[in-house]
Design a protein around this motif. Sequence first.
Motif, PDB file in Angstrom:
ATOM      1  N   SER A  74      -2.034 -15.982   6.764  1.00  0.00           N
ATOM      2  CA  SER A  74      -2.113 -14.627   7.109  1.00  0.00           C
ATOM      3  C   SER A  74      -3.485 -14.306   7.191  1.00  0.00           C
ATOM      4  N   CYS A  75      -4.564 -15.440   7.109  1.00  0.00           N
ATOM      5  CA  CYS A  75      -6.063 -15.286   7.268  1.00  0.00           C
ATOM      6  C   CYS A  75      -6.263 -15.677   8.633  1.00  0.00           C
ATOM      7  N   GLN A  76      -7.560 -15.184   9.367  1.00  0.00           N
ATOM      8  CA  GLN A  76      -7.713 -15.307  10.719  1.00  0.00           C
ATOM      9  C   GLN A  76      -8.347 -16.802  10.854  1.00  0.00           C
ATOM     10  N   VAL A  77      -9.005 -17.572  10.106  1.00  0.00           N
ATOM     11  CA  VAL A  77      -9.511 -18.769  10.194  1.00  0.00           C
ATOM     12  C   VAL A  77      -8.172 -19.833   9.855  1.00  0.00           C
ATOM     13  N   THR A  78      -7.535 -20.512  10.766  1.00  0.00           N
ATOM     14  CA  THR A  78      -6.385 -21.162  10.757  1.00  0.00           C
ATOM     15  C   THR A  78      -6.438 -22.361   9.870  1.00  0.00           C
ATOM     16  N   GLN A  79      -7.793 -22.724   9.435  1.00  0.00           N
ATOM     17  CA  GLN A  79      -8.024 -23.892   8.725  1.00  0.00           C
ATOM     18  C   GLN A  79      -7.793 -23.714   7.359  1.00  0.00           C
ATOM     19  N   ASP A  80      -7.840 -22.150   6.974  1.00  0.00           N
ATOM     20  CA  ASP A  80      -7.692 -21.909   5.629  1.00  0.00           C
ATOM     21  C   ASP A  80      -6.405 -21.609   5.239  1.00  0.00           C
ATOM     22  N   LYS A  81      -5.784 -22.462   4.553  1.00  0.00           N
ATOM     23  CA  LYS A  81      -4.330 -22.331   3.749  1.00  0.00           C
ATOM     24  C   LYS A  81      -4.310 -22.018   2.400  1.00  0.00           C
ATOM     25  N   SER A  82      -5.410 -21.498   2.067  1.00  0.00           N
ATOM     26  CA  SER A  82      -5.612 -21.092   0.587  1.00  0.00           C
ATOM     27  C   SER A  82      -4.736 -19.661   0.179  1.00  0.00           C
ATOM     28  N   ALA A  83      -4.258 -19.454  -1.055  1.00  0.00           N
ATOM     29  CA  ALA A  83      -3.476 -18.457  -1.424  1.00  0.00           C
ATOM     30  C   ALA A  83      -4.457 -17.487  -2.363  1.00  0.00           C
ATOM     31  N   TYR A  84      -4.313 -16.174  -1.794  1.00  0.00           N
ATOM     32  CA  TYR A  84      -5.179 -15.237  -2.475  1.00  0.00           C
ATOM     33  C   TYR A  84      -4.297 -14.096  -2.982  1.00  0.00           C
ATOM     34  N   TRP A  85      -4.334 -13.404  -4.272  1.00  0.00           N
ATOM     35  CA  TRP A  85      -3.381 -12.661  -4.546  1.00  0.00           C
ATOM     36  C   TRP A  85      -4.122 -11.519  -5.840  1.00  0.00           C
ATOM     37  N   VAL A  86      -3.607 -10.520  -5.710  1.00  0.00           N
ATOM     38  CA  VAL A  86      -4.101  -9.470  -6.720  1.00  0.00           C
ATOM     39  C   VAL A  86      -2.904  -8.486  -6.937  1.00  0.00           C
ATOM     40  N   PRO A  87      -2.893  -7.424  -7.985  1.00  0.00           N
ATOM     41  CA  PRO A  87      -1.830  -6.771  -8.360  1.00  0.00           C
ATOM     42  C   PRO A  87      -2.001  -5.564  -7.103  1.00  0.00           C
ATOM     43  N   SER A  88      -0.688  -4.963  -6.694  1.00  0.00           N
ATOM     44  CA  SER A  88      -0.614  -4.007  -5.794  1.00  0.00           C
ATOM     45  C   SER A  88      -1.011  -2.472  -6.604  1.00  0.00           C
ATOM     46  N   LEU A  89      -1.246  -1.652  -5.532  1.00  0.00           N
ATOM     47  CA  LEU A  89      -1.547  -0.275  -6.070  1.00  0.00           C
ATOM     48  C   LEU A  89      -0.557   0.485  -5.951  1.00  0.00           C
ATOM     49  N   HIS A  90      -0.137   1.509  -6.596  1.00  0.00           N
ATOM     50  CA  HIS A  90       1.150   2.361  -6.358  1.00  0.00           C
ATOM     51  C   HIS A  90       0.635   3.646  -6.815  1.00  0.00           C
ATOM     52  N   PHE A  91       1.502   4.570  -6.345  1.00  0.00           N
ATOM     53  CA  PHE A  91       1.256   6.100  -6.545  1.00  0.00           C
ATOM     54  C   PHE A  91       2.513   6.651  -7.305  1.00  0.00           C
ATOM     55  N   GLN A  92       2.439   7.098  -8.497  1.00  0.00           N
ATOM     56  CA  GLN A  92       3.265   7.535  -9.348  1.00  0.00           C
ATOM     57  C   GLN A  92       3.384   8.809  -9.445  1.00  0.00           C
ATOM     58  N   TYR A  93       4.489   9.564  -8.683  1.00  0.00           N
ATOM     59  CA  TYR A  93       4.875  10.922  -8.833  1.00  0.00           C
ATOM     60  C   TYR A  93       4.934  11.477 -10.338  1.00  0.00           C
ATOM     61  N   THR A  94       5.108  12.975 -10.588  1.00  0.00           N
ATOM     62  CA  THR A  94       5.267  13.378 -11.948  1.00  0.00           C
ATOM     63  C   THR A  94       6.722  13.233 -12.504  1.00  0.00           C
ATOM     64  N   ASN A  95       7.570  12.999 -11.605  1.00  0.00           N
ATOM     65  CA  ASN A  95       8.959  12.554 -11.937  1.00  0.00           C
ATOM     66  C   ASN A  95       9.164  11.104 -12.214  1.00  0.00           C
ATOM     67  N   ASP A 260       0.513  15.867  -6.723  1.00  0.00           N
ATOM     68  CA  ASP A 260       0.581  15.679  -8.375  1.00  0.00           C
ATOM     69  C   ASP A 260       1.144  14.365  -8.415  1.00  0.00           C
ATOM     70  N   GLY A 261       0.384  13.430  -9.263  1.00  0.00           N
ATOM     71  CA  GLY A 261       0.613  12.352  -9.926  1.00  0.00           C
ATOM     72  C   GLY A 261      -0.519  11.565 -10.232  1.00  0.00           C
ATOM     73  N   GLN A 262      -0.455  10.091 -10.010  1.00  0.00           N
ATOM     74  CA  GLN A 262      -1.541   9.426 -10.440  1.00  0.00           C
ATOM     75  C   GLN A 262      -1.422   8.013  -9.867  1.00  0.00           C
ATOM     76  N   PHE A 263      -2.540   7.333  -9.756  1.00  0.00           N
ATOM     77  CA  PHE A 263      -2.410   5.790  -9.057  1.00  0.00           C
ATOM     78  C   PHE A 263      -2.535   4.832 -10.355  1.00  0.00           C
ATOM     79  N   VAL A 264      -1.735   3.844 -10.002  1.00  0.00           N
ATOM     80  CA  VAL A 264      -1.534   2.856 -11.019  1.00  0.00           C
ATOM     81  C   VAL A 264      -1.158   1.556 -10.300  1.00  0.00           C
ATOM     82  N   LEU A 265      -1.930   0.417 -11.008  1.00  0.00           N
ATOM     83  CA  LEU A 265      -1.709  -1.008 -10.701  1.00  0.00           C
ATOM     84  C   LEU A 265      -0.396  -1.275 -11.157  1.00  0.00           C
TER      85      LEU A 265
END
Length: 474
Positions: A74-95, A260-265
């Motif tokens: 999913s990277c634009q340079v096709t020679q790069d077959k590395s794996a990169y990952w980070v936690p996703s960001l979510h929005f949490q509503y008041t409920n 209303d709510g918050q962002f959370v990893l």
Amino acid sequence: MKYSFTSTALAALSLSGSASAFWRMPCRGRTALERVDPIVDPGKISGHAHTVQGSGAFKESVTFDELRASNCTSCQVTQDKSAYWVPSLHFQYTNGTTVLVNQDGGMLAYYLLYGDDPKPFPPGFRMLAGDPFQRNFTGLPVPDPPKPWTGGNVTQEALRLKAVGFNCLHYSVNPPEGTLYRHFMPDKDFLDENCSDGLRLELMFPSCWNGKDLDSEDHKSHMAYPDQVITGDCPSGYDTRVVSLLYEVIWNTQAFKGVDGQFVLSNGDPTGHGYHGDFITGWDEDFLQSAINTCTSESGEIQDCPLFNIQSEADTQLCKAEVPEALANDNCEGPSDGLCGGVQVQYGPAYATMGSSNSSASTTSAPSYTGSTPLVPTLSYQTSLESFASDKYGGGITIEAVSGVTPAPSAPTPVTTEIVGTTTFTSAGAVYEVAIEEVDVYVTEIATATAAAKHKRHYQHHRLNRREHGLLAQ
């Protein structure tokens, strides 16, 4: 309204061999969004979700050869077959309901060629940066003191905490913030008011290697940070400098402005102190060495490297990892009742437990958003650092102004360029010869501006970035 500024651009040639060459690896597609982490939780389901870029072979347990054998990236340079990952960001509503925040432009992975002779990652090399359980910025000054840092600011623990950045993006008003300027998540009110173009999460990986271990028990001990996080000297025992790696991911926090709510990893962290990331190399070692030797443009554009085979952004979107059968019913995008995997939201400041919502709750956790916000320091939007966005998704490495040289007040003056002199200075033991180039720039919104005029301003923006990058970075 476009921002107006006047800046003094400093072009420096290091007499000690410090490099300013780099390239930005755009990984526009998302290979996966799932609870998989082949470094921390090999062969099993991970406790929290990650957004993954890179090789389509990504799975619960993956080898270097498997990453390399993938028929896509999913990277634009096709020679790069590395794996990169980070936690996703979510929005949490008041409920308590959570939804995934939209990830703008995938990821940018910066390959920075610092050090006298940076080495490529060897086959099987892997590492992680950050600590998913961290919930406070322990005993360090806010904001960071001027560089060069010394004393308690250069311990490995301090450098690890400083390697995390939350960059408030507002392209049309105010000077941009510096990379790794803020080490925590801004609160919702601040994001709503100031960050109209989203929040860029930044993560610098350690670049000093012990020269022998491809991994370590904690996936960190075989690596160390140089004493200025990105640049600087490596500690004893970590004398091999590998290519420096920095992640940038932009999240569209403005989509929730006024809600209303918050962002959370995804790891249950609303503070940002627990931001982290993982990397497994998927480069052919000899090819990466050739890229280090050849791709020495200061533009950072992959198009300026003759070695790279570049695929379209549309093609990067087609590369997907196979979803594990055990995760077939996971709903990490939401809407869902809480975070994917039942992860607790834990505010700290105590070290998090990362338990699921079905386990005994920590005294620092809240099963749903209650309207309270994490206690974090306050930093103003304006900074003393200068940055120029490097592409349409807002990526950019920042340049720190030399002490005593500060931007002049904004003024509607024509664009001019003039070499006004040279000087020398010493930083972190390196002597620099500096050409001081005065560049006066203004950009203001004009309702009747032609497309040609807008194109001219865009070109100047990138030209400044190419001139400045890396010369006095961090």
